[in-house]
Design a protein around this motif. Sequence first.
Motif, PDB file in Angstrom:
ATOM      1  N   LEU A  33       0.829  -1.201   0.000  1.00 34.38           N
ATOM      2  CA  LEU A  33       0.000   0.000   0.000  1.00 34.38           C
ATOM      3  C   LEU A  33       0.870   1.260   0.000  1.00 34.38           C
ATOM      4  N   GLN A  34       1.876   1.307   0.871  1.00 30.63           N
ATOM      5  CA  GLN A  34       2.750   2.488   0.942  1.00 30.63           C
ATOM      6  C   GLN A  34       3.547   2.652  -0.350  1.00 30.63           C
ATOM      7  N   ARG A  36       2.940   1.428  -3.386  1.00 26.50           N
ATOM      8  CA  ARG A  36       2.073   1.749  -4.542  1.00 26.50           C
ATOM      9  C   ARG A  36       1.613   3.202  -4.493  1.00 26.50           C
ATOM     10  N   SER A  37       1.257   3.688  -3.308  1.00 31.46           N
ATOM     11  CA  SER A  37       0.792   5.082  -3.222  1.00 31.46           C
ATOM     12  C   SER A  37       1.926   6.045  -3.566  1.00 31.46           C
ATOM     13  N   TYR A  41       0.831   7.226  -7.315  1.00 32.37           N
ATOM     14  CA  TYR A  41      -0.162   8.273  -7.119  1.00 32.37           C
ATOM     15  C   TYR A  41       0.384   9.581  -6.542  1.00 32.37           C
ATOM     16  N   ALA A  42       1.398   9.512  -5.722  1.00 32.02           N
ATOM     17  CA  ALA A  42       1.921  10.724  -5.093  1.00 32.02           C
ATOM     18  C   ALA A  42       2.666  11.567  -6.131  1.00 32.02           C
ATOM     19  N   THR A 118       0.882  11.589   2.164  1.00 34.63           N
ATOM     20  CA  THR A 118      -0.142  10.800   1.478  1.00 34.63           C
ATOM     21  C   THR A 118      -1.181  10.356   2.514  1.00 34.63           C
ATOM     22  N   GLU A 120      -2.465   7.447   2.658  1.00 35.42           N
ATOM     23  CA  GLU A 120      -2.110   6.087   3.079  1.00 35.42           C
ATOM     24  C   GLU A 120      -1.087   6.110   4.214  1.00 35.42           C
ATOM     25  N   SER A 121      -0.116   6.993   4.127  1.00 36.99           N
ATOM     26  CA  SER A 121       0.890   7.059   5.194  1.00 36.99           C
ATOM     27  C   SER A 121       0.288   7.628   6.480  1.00 36.99           C
TER      28      SER A 121
END
Length: 162
Positions: A33-34, A36-37, A41-42, A118, A120-121
């Motif tokens: 998840l981290q 990939r984000s 995306y970031a 992000t 997610e983070s």
Amino acid sequence: RALIFPLMIREGKPTPFFTFVLALLFCIFNGYLQGRSLSNYAKYPLGWLKDPCFITGFIGWLIGMAINIHSDHILRNLRKPGETGYKIPRGGMFEYVSGANFFGEILEWFGFALACCTIESLAFALCTLFILGSRAKQHHEWYLEKFEDYPKDRKIVIPFLY
């Protein structure tokens, strides 16, 4: 940390296999998840590594990691080889909080969240705070119950606050 710390523990109770598998799956999912984000995306401006938000987050992450490593070292070395029984951790952040290792990890993840910016983070930092905060509270209450001479002014997980 999830792979290295268990190998550094000298002795103790074995970890149940189911707990190990759940922890492993959680670490794999969170890492995915981290990663990939951040990779897909970031979006960061060209000077992001010089931005005060990134620098502050990176320093927080670095300090948190140092606290975490030092606290784990203290915990691993509470007993001499062949010794049994429980002892009160002393030194480092353990002078301020019962869950010094937890505090270090919480600081690491909030530093990471600030550096990355992000959702997610941040989500993982908040999960870490709530999960490790509750574990630290259980440890703190156990220490107070087990040791009459446990420092009464020592906080649970956040120095001077909680």
